[in-house]
Design a protein around this motif. Structure first.
Motif, PDB file in Angstrom:
ATOM      1  N   LEU A 136       0.903  -1.137  -0.028  1.00 19.47           N
ATOM      2  CA  LEU A 136       0.166   0.090   0.049  1.00 19.47           C
ATOM      3  C   LEU A 136       0.911   1.265   0.192  1.00 19.47           C
ATOM      4  N   ALA A 137       2.145   1.212   0.853  1.00 19.71           N
ATOM      5  CA  ALA A 137       2.847   2.339   0.871  1.00 19.71           C
ATOM      6  C   ALA A 137       3.538   2.466  -0.539  1.00 19.71           C
ATOM      7  N   LEU A 138       3.990   1.452  -0.937  1.00 20.03           N
ATOM      8  CA  LEU A 138       4.599   1.662  -2.594  1.00 20.03           C
ATOM      9  C   LEU A 138       3.511   2.161  -3.406  1.00 20.03           C
ATOM     10  N   LEU A 139       2.445   1.587  -3.546  1.00 18.67           N
ATOM     11  CA  LEU A 139       1.346   2.211  -4.457  1.00 18.67           C
ATOM     12  C   LEU A 139       1.109   3.581  -4.066  1.00 18.67           C
ATOM     13  N   ARG A 140       1.031   4.123  -2.918  1.00 17.38           N
ATOM     14  CA  ARG A 140       0.687   5.416  -2.575  1.00 17.38           C
ATOM     15  C   ARG A 140       1.922   6.359  -2.882  1.00 17.38           C
ATOM     16  N   SER A 141       3.207   5.821  -2.857  1.00 17.99           N
ATOM     17  CA  SER A 141       4.322   6.702  -3.368  1.00 17.99           C
ATOM     18  C   SER A 141       4.238   6.796  -4.746  1.00 17.99           C
ATOM     19  N   ASP A 142       4.129   5.516  -5.399  1.00 21.01           N
ATOM     20  CA  ASP A 142       4.088   5.502  -6.879  1.00 21.01           C
ATOM     21  C   ASP A 142       2.785   6.642  -7.636  1.00 21.01           C
ATOM     22  N   THR A 143       1.586   6.464  -6.854  1.00 16.92           N
ATOM     23  CA  THR A 143       0.797   7.580  -7.627  1.00 16.92           C
ATOM     24  C   THR A 143       1.105   8.995  -7.150  1.00 16.92           C
ATOM     25  N   PHE A 144       1.757   9.137  -5.910  1.00 19.41           N
ATOM     26  CA  PHE A 144       2.043  10.639  -5.670  1.00 19.41           C
ATOM     27  C   PHE A 144       3.113  10.980  -6.643  1.00 19.41           C
ATOM     28  N   ARG A 145       3.924  10.201  -6.873  1.00 13.86           N
ATOM     29  CA  ARG A 145       5.061  10.651  -8.013  1.00 13.86           C
ATOM     30  C   ARG A 145       4.354  10.935  -9.078  1.00 13.86           C
ATOM     31  N   LYS A 146       3.541   9.751  -9.958  1.00 12.60           N
ATOM     32  CA  LYS A 146       3.086   9.955 -11.222  1.00 12.60           C
ATOM     33  C   LYS A 146       2.039  11.144 -11.480  1.00 12.60           C
ATOM     34  N   GLU A 147       1.427  11.587 -10.298  1.00 16.17           N
ATOM     35  CA  GLU A 147       0.421  12.908 -10.460  1.00 16.17           C
ATOM     36  C   GLU A 147       1.456  14.120 -10.486  1.00 16.17           C
TER      37      GLU A 147
END
Length: 346
Positions: free
Chosen positions: A8-19
């Motif tokens: 979940l943390a990795l997904l959140r970080s990946d989403t944050f970066r992509k945005e």
């Protein structure tokens, strides 16, 4: 149980970066072009976008830290924001412009803010010279206590007037002997300059003692040559580089005293705040001291060796001293009238 939380943390970080990735990459591209000196190639749109992109990256960094995103993202944003800050808010002055402003008036303006410390340093150096002379005049043995044997190069109370004269005007090994004295004196004075400034934090007391002892050594040498009726010849010999070298020592001592005096009498400020303010001003002065000591080394190594006539030496030394005085008194007068930063206020 930890696996879903990590995913979940990795997904959140990946989403944050992509945005925000596009804005970060655009900022990084602009920074790279600016750091390579391609500022003129930036369009008006790029220049206007820089502050907004910087604030966006800074906001992203704050969010990343608050939400504990992955370390790689935080490290990337920290580096990006730091680079952007220097381009958006950092100083816009190059080395040559800084040197021009420094020599054009910035240095003398700082010196005039330390006028009291300069007067004190001058008085102590004059007193030290007089003390060295009087001690040797009362007892020849004081010469050997004040002047190290390696620095004197065999010149002492037992030396004949002929030997002392040859050391000033030529005579093979005798000239080489006084050259050794000049080299040793320069090395000693360079060390004294550094220590006089560095030890100023001890409320200026070690600085005063250093200035006193160093000029007592000079007083001993003056006594030696005046006793042999060669005093003015020695003064002329010394003036070629001494007007620059001794002035540099005085200014270094004044810089150290300025810090010590400000710490001893901080006024309404905290001691550390007062020391910081004085340290900024004194550090600027020390940059000039380094320049003066470098010039003194050139004068000592070349000009003094080539000129052997006493009158010509006086003209050179006196002219250099007059130029320094005129420069320190007159240069940068307009800067003194301009409002400065808080730390530059006396």
């Amino acid at each position: 149980m930890n696996a879903p939380a990590t995913d979940l943390a990795l997904l959140r970080s990946d989403t944050f970066r992509k945005e925000r990735q596009d804005e970060w990459e655009r900022l990084e591209e602009l920074l790279t072009r600016m750091e390579k000196g391609r500022l003129r190639r930036l369009s008006d749109e790029d220049v206007l976008a820089m502050p907004a992109l910087y604030r966006t990256a800074a906001s992203s960094l704050a969010v990343a830290r608050e939400t504990s995103l992955d370390a790689a993202t935080i490290a990337y944003l920290e580096a990006l924001v730091q680079r952007a800050w220097f381009q958006v808010y950092g100083p816009r002055i190059g080395l040559w412009r800084w040197l021009r402003d420094f020599l054009g008036g910035g240095w003398p303006a700082r010196l005039r803010q330390m006028w009291l410390d300069i007067y004190i340093a001058f008085a102590v150096m004059f007193a030290g010279t007089l003390i060295g002379w009087l001690l040797c005049a009362g007892d020849d043995n004081w010469f050997y206590r004040l002047v190290p044997a390696g620095m004197a190069g065999g010149r002492g109370p037992d030396a004949s007037p002929q030997l002392l004269s040859e050391s000033l005007f030529g005579g093979g090994e005798e000239t080489e002997g006084l050259s050794l004295f000049a080299t040793s004196l320069f090395s000693n004075n360079a060390g004294v300059s550094i220590l006089a400034f560095a030890l100023g934090f001890a409320f200026g007391i070690p600085t005063l003692l250093l200035l006193l002892y160093n000029t007592a050594l000079l007083g001993a040498m003056l006594w030696l040559f005046f006793r042999a009726d060669l005093g003015w010849d020695f003064v002329a010999w010394l003036s070629v580089h001494g007007t620059t070298e001794l002035t540099a020592i005085m200014l270094a001592g004044a810089a150290g005293l300025h810090i010590g005096r400000t710490m001893a009498f901080p006024g309404n400020r905290a001691i550390m705040a007062a020391a910081k303010s004085a340290g900024v001003r004194a550090a600027v002065v020390m940059v000039g001291v380094v320049i003066m000591m470098s010039l003194a080394a050139v004068l000592e190594g070349y000009v003094r060796q080539l000129v052997t006539d006493t009158a010509t030496r006086f003209v050179i030394g006196g002219s250099i001293g007059a130029l320094w005085l005129a420069y320190f008194v007159g240069a940068g007068r307009g800067l003194a009238a301009k409002p400065g930063r808080a730390e530059d206020t006396p």
